[in-house]
Design a protein around this motif. Structure first.
Motif, PDB file in Angstrom:
ATOM      1  N   ALA A  46       0.580  -1.139  -0.084  1.00  9.95           N
ATOM      2  CA  ALA A  46      -0.047   0.040   0.097  1.00  9.95           C
ATOM      3  C   ALA A  46       0.837   1.240   0.013  1.00  9.95           C
ATOM      4  CB  ALA A  46      -1.024   0.059   1.123  1.00  9.95           C
ATOM      5  N   ASP A  80      -0.495   4.828  -0.925  1.00 11.79           N
ATOM      6  CA  ASP A  80      -1.758   4.923   0.036  1.00 11.79           C
ATOM      7  C   ASP A  80      -1.365   5.665   1.354  1.00 11.79           C
ATOM      8  OD1 ASP A  80      -4.008   4.627   1.468  1.00 11.79           O
ATOM      9  OD2 ASP A  80      -4.085   2.408   1.308  1.00 11.79           O
ATOM     10  N   TRP A 131      -1.288   3.396   4.652  1.00 10.48           N
ATOM     11  CA  TRP A 131      -0.553   2.275   4.595  1.00 10.48           C
ATOM     12  C   TRP A 131      -0.340   1.584   5.835  1.00 10.48           C
ATOM     13  CZ3 TRP A 131       4.227   1.591   6.318  1.00 10.48           C
ATOM     14  CH2 TRP A 131       5.060   2.546   6.784  1.00 10.48           C
ATOM     15  N   ALA A 134      -2.991  -1.065   6.725  1.00 15.13           N
ATOM     16  CA  ALA A 134      -3.363  -2.146   5.621  1.00 15.13           C
ATOM     17  C   ALA A 134      -3.497  -3.532   6.427  1.00 15.13           C
ATOM     18  CB  ALA A 134      -2.399  -1.899   4.467  1.00 15.13           C
TER      19      ALA A 134
END
Length: 161
Positions: free
Chosen positions: A74, A79, A82, A85
């Protein structure tokens, strides 16, 4: 008992009591073998208990690797969340594979690995999350395991004097 350290403590305690029983049997049934093992007893016992604890935690450790793998993937995709995740339920995720799929099939005959899966089936719902009794029993069982460790350490201390 459904947390990673609890699985390790549970497996370690079970291994300790199995080894203790095996030691009693060897002392009576095979005294010559017992005298050969006594000189290395502590190192052998510590290794086997450590191995049992590691195998008891292994499904969750594989899952943690999966979480870090998902977080890094991620992060590479940019992202911003992250760090949160996870790969809990994805069939291709490491946690799922270690608990229910191909990795589970490969390791299911390893005693402490299988014990971990059995305990998780009791404490967790099939779709994920905890059963209601899991919240209460987790604390009770952890307190009992800590009590057993304290009892054994106190007994060993008394026997040394």
């Amino acid at each position: 008992m459904a947390t990673t350290p609890s699985h390790g403590v549970q497996a370690g305690l079970l291994a300790y009591y199995c080894l203790k029983f095996l030691g009693m049997l060897l002392r009576v049934q095979a005294p010559s073998l017992w005298t050969k093992l006594v000189t290395r007893k502590k190192s052998i016992v510590a290794f086997l208990i450590g191995l049992a604890a590691f195998l008891g935690m292994l499904p969750d450790l594989i899952g943690m690797y999966g979480h870090s793998h998902a977080a890094l993937a991620a992060r590479e995709q940019g992202d911003t969340s992250w760090l949160s995740a996870r790969d809990w339920s994805a069939p291709q995720g490491y946690y799922w594979r270690a608990h229910y799929s191909d990795l589970y099939e490969a390791f299911k005959l390893v005693p402490f690995y299988s014990l971990h899966i059995w305990v998780d089936k009791f404490f967790h719902k099939e779709g994920g999350g905890w059963n209601t009794q899991g919240y209460v029993l987790e604390v009770i069982v952890d307190v009992l395991m800590i009590g057993l460790i304290g009892f054994e350490l106190n007994r060993m201390r008394r026997n040394r004097t």
